[in-house]
Design a protein around this motif. Structure first.
Motif, PDB file in Angstrom:
ATOM      1  N   TYR A  20      39.799  64.453  33.673  1.00  0.00           N
ATOM      2  CA  TYR A  20      40.925  63.528  33.492  1.00  0.00           C
ATOM      3  C   TYR A  20      40.428  62.281  32.766  1.00  0.00           C
ATOM      4  O   TYR A  20      39.308  61.811  33.015  1.00  0.00           O
ATOM      5  CB  TYR A  20      41.530  63.109  34.836  1.00  0.00           C
ATOM      6  CG  TYR A  20      42.029  64.239  35.683  1.00  0.00           C
ATOM      7  CD1 TYR A  20      41.389  64.590  36.867  1.00  0.00           C
ATOM      8  CD2 TYR A  20      43.153  64.965  35.303  1.00  0.00           C
ATOM      9  CE1 TYR A  20      41.840  65.634  37.650  1.00  0.00           C
ATOM     10  CE2 TYR A  20      43.616  66.010  36.084  1.00  0.00           C
ATOM     11  CZ  TYR A  20      42.959  66.343  37.252  1.00  0.00           C
ATOM     12  OH  TYR A  20      43.411  67.378  38.016  1.00  0.00           O
ATOM     13  N   TRP A  21      41.294  61.749  31.927  1.00  0.00           N
ATOM     14  CA  TRP A  21      41.026  60.512  31.191  1.00  0.00           C
ATOM     15  C   TRP A  21      42.191  59.546  31.361  1.00  0.00           C
ATOM     16  O   TRP A  21      43.352  59.957  31.405  1.00  0.00           O
ATOM     17  CB  TRP A  21      40.891  60.790  29.687  1.00  0.00           C
ATOM     18  CG  TRP A  21      39.633  61.460  29.275  1.00  0.00           C
ATOM     19  CD1 TRP A  21      39.410  62.799  29.182  1.00  0.00           C
ATOM     20  CD2 TRP A  21      38.427  60.822  28.846  1.00  0.00           C
ATOM     21  NE1 TRP A  21      38.130  63.031  28.733  1.00  0.00           N
ATOM     22  CE2 TRP A  21      37.507  61.838  28.522  1.00  0.00           C
ATOM     23  CE3 TRP A  21      38.027  59.491  28.709  1.00  0.00           C
ATOM     24  CZ2 TRP A  21      36.214  61.568  28.070  1.00  0.00           C
ATOM     25  CZ3 TRP A  21      36.753  59.225  28.259  1.00  0.00           C
ATOM     26  CH2 TRP A  21      35.858  60.257  27.940  1.00  0.00           C
ATOM     27  N   GLY A  22      41.859  58.257  31.415  1.00  0.00           N
ATOM     28  CA  GLY A  22      42.887  57.247  31.305  1.00  0.00           C
ATOM     29  C   GLY A  22      43.154  56.922  29.852  1.00  0.00           C
ATOM     30  O   GLY A  22      42.467  57.424  28.952  1.00  0.00           O
ATOM     31  N   LYS A  23      44.128  56.040  29.615  1.00  0.00           N
ATOM     32  CA  LYS A  23      44.493  55.684  28.244  1.00  0.00           C
ATOM     33  C   LYS A  23      43.739  54.473  27.735  1.00  0.00           C
ATOM     34  O   LYS A  23      43.839  54.132  26.551  1.00  0.00           O
ATOM     35  CB  LYS A  23      46.000  55.454  28.153  1.00  0.00           C
ATOM     36  CG  LYS A  23      46.812  56.728  28.391  1.00  0.00           C
ATOM     37  CD  LYS A  23      48.293  56.485  28.235  1.00  0.00           C
ATOM     38  CE  LYS A  23      49.057  57.792  28.446  1.00  0.00           C
ATOM     39  NZ  LYS A  23      50.522  57.598  28.297  1.00  0.00           N
ATOM     40  N   GLN A  81      47.030  61.560  36.808  1.00  0.00           N
ATOM     41  CA  GLN A  81      46.597  60.635  35.774  1.00  0.00           C
ATOM     42  C   GLN A  81      45.691  59.559  36.331  1.00  0.00           C
ATOM     43  O   GLN A  81      45.659  59.295  37.530  1.00  0.00           O
ATOM     44  CB  GLN A  81      47.796  59.978  35.091  1.00  0.00           C
ATOM     45  CG  GLN A  81      48.693  59.164  36.002  1.00  0.00           C
ATOM     46  CD  GLN A  81      49.845  58.516  35.240  1.00  0.00           C
ATOM     47  OE1 GLN A  81      49.918  58.538  34.011  1.00  0.00           O
ATOM     48  NE2 GLN A  81      50.764  57.912  35.973  1.00  0.00           N
ATOM     49  N   VAL A  86      44.774  55.454  35.515  1.00  0.00           N
ATOM     50  CA  VAL A  86      45.317  54.269  34.866  1.00  0.00           C
ATOM     51  C   VAL A  86      44.326  53.122  34.997  1.00  0.00           C
ATOM     52  O   VAL A  86      43.974  52.730  36.122  1.00  0.00           O
ATOM     53  CB  VAL A  86      46.670  53.859  35.473  1.00  0.00           C
ATOM     54  CG1 VAL A  86      47.194  52.608  34.784  1.00  0.00           C
ATOM     55  CG2 VAL A  86      47.676  54.995  35.358  1.00  0.00           C
ATOM     56  N   GLN A 136      52.469  63.716  38.712  1.00  0.00           N
ATOM     57  CA  GLN A 136      51.699  63.741  37.481  1.00  0.00           C
ATOM     58  C   GLN A 136      50.278  63.265  37.771  1.00  0.00           C
ATOM     59  O   GLN A 136      50.075  62.241  38.407  1.00  0.00           O
ATOM     60  CB  GLN A 136      52.348  62.830  36.447  1.00  0.00           C
ATOM     61  CG  GLN A 136      51.712  62.896  35.082  1.00  0.00           C
ATOM     62  CD  GLN A 136      52.452  62.039  34.070  1.00  0.00           C
ATOM     63  OE1 GLN A 136      53.404  61.343  34.415  1.00  0.00           O
ATOM     64  NE2 GLN A 136      52.003  62.089  32.824  1.00  0.00           N
TER      65      GLN A 136
END
Length: 123
Positions: free
Chosen positions: A112-115, A3, A5, A1
């Motif tokens: 892409y983005w983190g949360k 992502q 973080v 995946q």
């Protein structure tokens, strides 16, 4: 995946320091420019700092110049944001994002983005 973080957020007193980390999984960061954004309560998300594919290229918002430092450690697939002399107005959720395109501050350029990680500066 694939992502990003973020980590390292928390509660800190005014004048204190925090170091945020942005770690990638599923892809390598060294081909991307990495941007830190933040969003304070009730405000729009804004760009804070950017580091290009070359570590010699960095940029900062005027509000954080001289206090924040962005760096990258490709061997660890991680980008950092060292935040010193923190102020209450730095309170926000901090996001990291990755882009292959020119233009760090254009959020539409991010692939892409983190949360996000919450930073609270308060006494």
């Amino acid at each position: 995946q694939l992502q990003l973080v973020e980590s390292g957020g928390g509660l800190v007193q005014p004048g204190g320091s925090l170091r945020l980390s942005c770690a990638a999984s599923g892809f390598t960061l060294d081909g991307y420019a990495i941007v830190w954004f933040r969003q304070a309560p009730g405000k729009e998300r804004e760009g804070v700092s950017c580091i290009g594919r070359s570590i010699d290229i960095t940029a900062y918002a005027d509000s954080v110049k001289g206090r924040f430092t962005i760096s990258r450690e490709n061997a660890k697939n991680t980008v950092y944001l060292q935040m010193n002399s923190l102020k209450p107005e730095d309170t926000a959720v901090y996001y990291c994002a990755a882009t292959l395109r020119l233009g760090c501050w254009n959020q539409n350029n991010m692939r892409y983005w983190g949360k996000g990680t919450l930073v609270t500066v308060s006494s």
